[in-house]
Design a protein around this motif. Structure first.
Motif, PDB file in Angstrom:
ATOM      1  N   GLY A  20       3.731  10.001   9.744  1.00  0.00           N
ATOM      2  CA  GLY A  20       2.648   9.701  10.060  1.00  0.00           C
ATOM      3  C   GLY A  20       1.938   9.666   8.721  1.00  0.00           C
ATOM      4  O   GLY A  20       1.013   8.770   8.475  1.00  0.00           O
ATOM      5  N   ALA A  21       2.070  10.477   7.851  1.00  0.00           N
ATOM      6  CA  ALA A  21       1.404  10.770   6.440  1.00  0.00           C
ATOM      7  C   ALA A  21       1.700   9.687   5.577  1.00  0.00           C
ATOM      8  O   ALA A  21       1.070   9.036   5.056  1.00  0.00           O
ATOM      9  CB  ALA A  21       1.687  12.236   5.916  1.00  0.00           C
ATOM     10  N   GLU A  58       7.240  -5.728  -0.650  1.00  0.00           N
ATOM     11  CA  GLU A  58       7.966  -4.524  -0.640  1.00  0.00           C
ATOM     12  C   GLU A  58       7.198  -3.339   0.036  1.00  0.00           C
ATOM     13  O   GLU A  58       7.958  -2.646   0.914  1.00  0.00           O
ATOM     14  CB  GLU A  58       8.391  -4.301  -1.888  1.00  0.00           C
ATOM     15  CG  GLU A  58       9.326  -2.832  -2.313  1.00  0.00           C
ATOM     16  CD  GLU A  58       9.427  -2.531  -3.630  1.00  0.00           C
ATOM     17  OE1 GLU A  58       9.759  -1.516  -3.805  1.00  0.00           O
ATOM     18  OE2 GLU A  58       9.193  -3.328  -4.417  1.00  0.00           O
ATOM     19  N   ASP A  59       6.127  -3.356  -0.123  1.00  0.00           N
ATOM     20  CA  ASP A  59       5.191  -2.412   0.415  1.00  0.00           C
ATOM     21  C   ASP A  59       5.137  -2.704   2.070  1.00  0.00           C
ATOM     22  O   ASP A  59       5.088  -1.440   2.886  1.00  0.00           O
ATOM     23  CB  ASP A  59       3.712  -2.239   0.150  1.00  0.00           C
ATOM     24  CG  ASP A  59       3.766  -2.055  -1.547  1.00  0.00           C
ATOM     25  OD1 ASP A  59       4.718  -1.223  -1.614  1.00  0.00           O
ATOM     26  OD2 ASP A  59       2.732  -2.120  -2.115  1.00  0.00           O
ATOM     27  N   THR A  60       5.167  -3.849   2.629  1.00  0.00           N
ATOM     28  CA  THR A  60       5.203  -4.108   3.935  1.00  0.00           C
ATOM     29  C   THR A  60       6.535  -3.640   4.404  1.00  0.00           C
ATOM     30  O   THR A  60       6.385  -3.172   5.702  1.00  0.00           O
ATOM     31  CB  THR A  60       4.826  -5.662   4.014  1.00  0.00           C
ATOM     32  OG1 THR A  60       3.632  -5.912   3.764  1.00  0.00           O
ATOM     33  CG2 THR A  60       4.815  -6.015   5.461  1.00  0.00           C
ATOM     34  N   GLY A  61       7.632  -3.976   3.943  1.00  0.00           N
ATOM     35  CA  GLY A  61       8.838  -3.691   4.517  1.00  0.00           C
ATOM     36  C   GLY A  61       8.816  -2.089   4.650  1.00  0.00           C
ATOM     37  O   GLY A  61       9.522  -1.453   5.620  1.00  0.00           O
ATOM     38  N   ALA A  67       7.282   3.144  10.099  1.00  0.00           N
ATOM     39  CA  ALA A  67       6.841   3.158  11.505  1.00  0.00           C
ATOM     40  C   ALA A  67       7.875   2.987  12.500  1.00  0.00           C
ATOM     41  O   ALA A  67       7.826   3.711  13.672  1.00  0.00           O
ATOM     42  CB  ALA A  67       6.101   1.696  11.634  1.00  0.00           C
ATOM     43  N   ALA A  68       8.855   2.368  12.096  1.00  0.00           N
ATOM     44  CA  ALA A  68      10.266   2.528  13.225  1.00  0.00           C
ATOM     45  C   ALA A  68      10.755   3.835  13.001  1.00  0.00           C
ATOM     46  O   ALA A  68      11.152   4.366  14.179  1.00  0.00           O
ATOM     47  CB  ALA A  68      11.347   1.336  12.740  1.00  0.00           C
ATOM     48  N   ALA A  72      10.956   6.309  16.470  1.00  0.00           N
ATOM     49  CA  ALA A  72      12.343   7.014  16.828  1.00  0.00           C
ATOM     50  C   ALA A  72      12.243   8.323  17.118  1.00  0.00           C
ATOM     51  O   ALA A  72      12.599   9.086  18.085  1.00  0.00           O
ATOM     52  CB  ALA A  72      13.215   6.614  15.876  1.00  0.00           C
ATOM     53  N   ASP A  73      11.475   8.871  15.942  1.00  0.00           N
ATOM     54  CA  ASP A  73      11.358  10.477  16.298  1.00  0.00           C
ATOM     55  C   ASP A  73      10.218  10.667  17.454  1.00  0.00           C
ATOM     56  O   ASP A  73      10.495  11.799  18.280  1.00  0.00           O
ATOM     57  CB  ASP A  73      10.136  10.970  14.878  1.00  0.00           C
ATOM     58  CG  ASP A  73      11.369  11.165  13.747  1.00  0.00           C
ATOM     59  OD1 ASP A  73      12.452  11.216  14.141  1.00  0.00           O
ATOM     60  OD2 ASP A  73      10.867  11.415  12.806  1.00  0.00           O
TER      61      ASP A  73
END
Length: 262
Positions: A20-21, A58-61, A67-68, A72-73
């Motif tokens: 999240g951070a 690159e930042d968007t990826g 986020a994914a 999952a966590d």
């Protein structure tokens, strides 16, 4: 049993917290354009803007990956929480089943004890019960009836009507103290009853008990006859307060006192 997850100051930050951070940081960088500046010094100088689109991609990826990972966590934590909840529910069901089993066993023990008490009480009543010495009969000669048939001048017992060979039973529980020839009584049986009284059965055709034998209420002790000082088949029955002749009591009152309807 309580299941808990580890807590305290030594616990490392969760993946959700860390990611999240990261996501928050990446989102800020992507919004302000700082990521592009740091990624491409040339672009920051304003000489070449071609690096900006590559840096943004690159930042968007990176943001999407983080986020994914966070999602999952989150799912893993939900699954773990569900497992703990299900385990607790299973333990609760097992404890409830065990408690129900213990209660059922306790009820069965109580029921068994009640049955045993009832059986003991029934046996006690049976052993203390009295009945007529001849089933379905009646008194043909009363107690203390007068006449020359008796050496004492009166009847020391009562006579029950009984044909030859009719079964004669003990009126209650006791011990045979005499079984054999009794002079004017012919073949006779004397029983010391469990309450300390005595009963006598005279003029028997045959005997089914011996001296010293214990008898129960209703147990056959002989067959009616006409032995001794007798003018015909019947049963002479006496009740006594003691073992000796002359201690006779009213046999009808004796039997009625023991709930025998005569």
């Amino acid at each position: 049993m309580a299941l808990t997850r580890s807590t305290g100051k030594h616990r490392a930050p969760g993946r959700v917290s860390r990611n999240g951070a990261r996501i928050a940081g990446v989102a800020t960088l992507a919004t302000t354009g700082v990521c592009g500046t740091l990624a491409s010094p040339a672009a920051a100088a304003g000489n070449d803007t071609s690096a900006t689109p590559a840096s943004s991609s690159e930042d968007t990826g990176t943001f999407m990956i983080l986020a994914a990972d966070a999602e999952a966590d989150s799912i893993a934590d939900e699954v773990a929480d569900q497992a703990v909840t299900q385990k607790r529910a299973a333990i609760a069901r097992e404890e409830a089943a065990e408690e129900a089993r213990r209660k059922a066993e306790a009820r069965e023990r109580e029921a068994q004890e009640a049955r045993e008490r009832a059986a003991r009480e029934a046996e006690r009543k049976r052993l203390n019960a009295y009945q007529a010495p001849v089933a379905g009969s009646y008194v043909s000669t009363a107690y203390q009836a007068g006449g020359g048939y008796w050496s004492s001048g009166s009847h020391s017992g009562i006579d029950f009507h009984a044909a030859l060979g009719t079964p004669v039973v003990s009126v209650g529980a006791g011990t045979v103290v005499e079984a054999g020839w009794g002079g004017a009584y012919g073949n006779n049986v004397v029983i010391r009853m469990n309450d300390g009284s005595y009963t006598q059965y005279g003029h028997l055709h045959s005997l089914n008990v011996t001296t010293g034998q214990s008898v129960l209420p209703g147990q056959q002790i002989g067959l009616a006859g006409s032995t001794g000082n007798s003018t015909g088949a019947h049963l002479h029955f006496e009740a006594r307060s003691g073992a000796d002749y002359g201690s006779d009591v009213d046999p009808v009152a004796y039997l009625r006192a023991h709930d025998v309807n005569i």
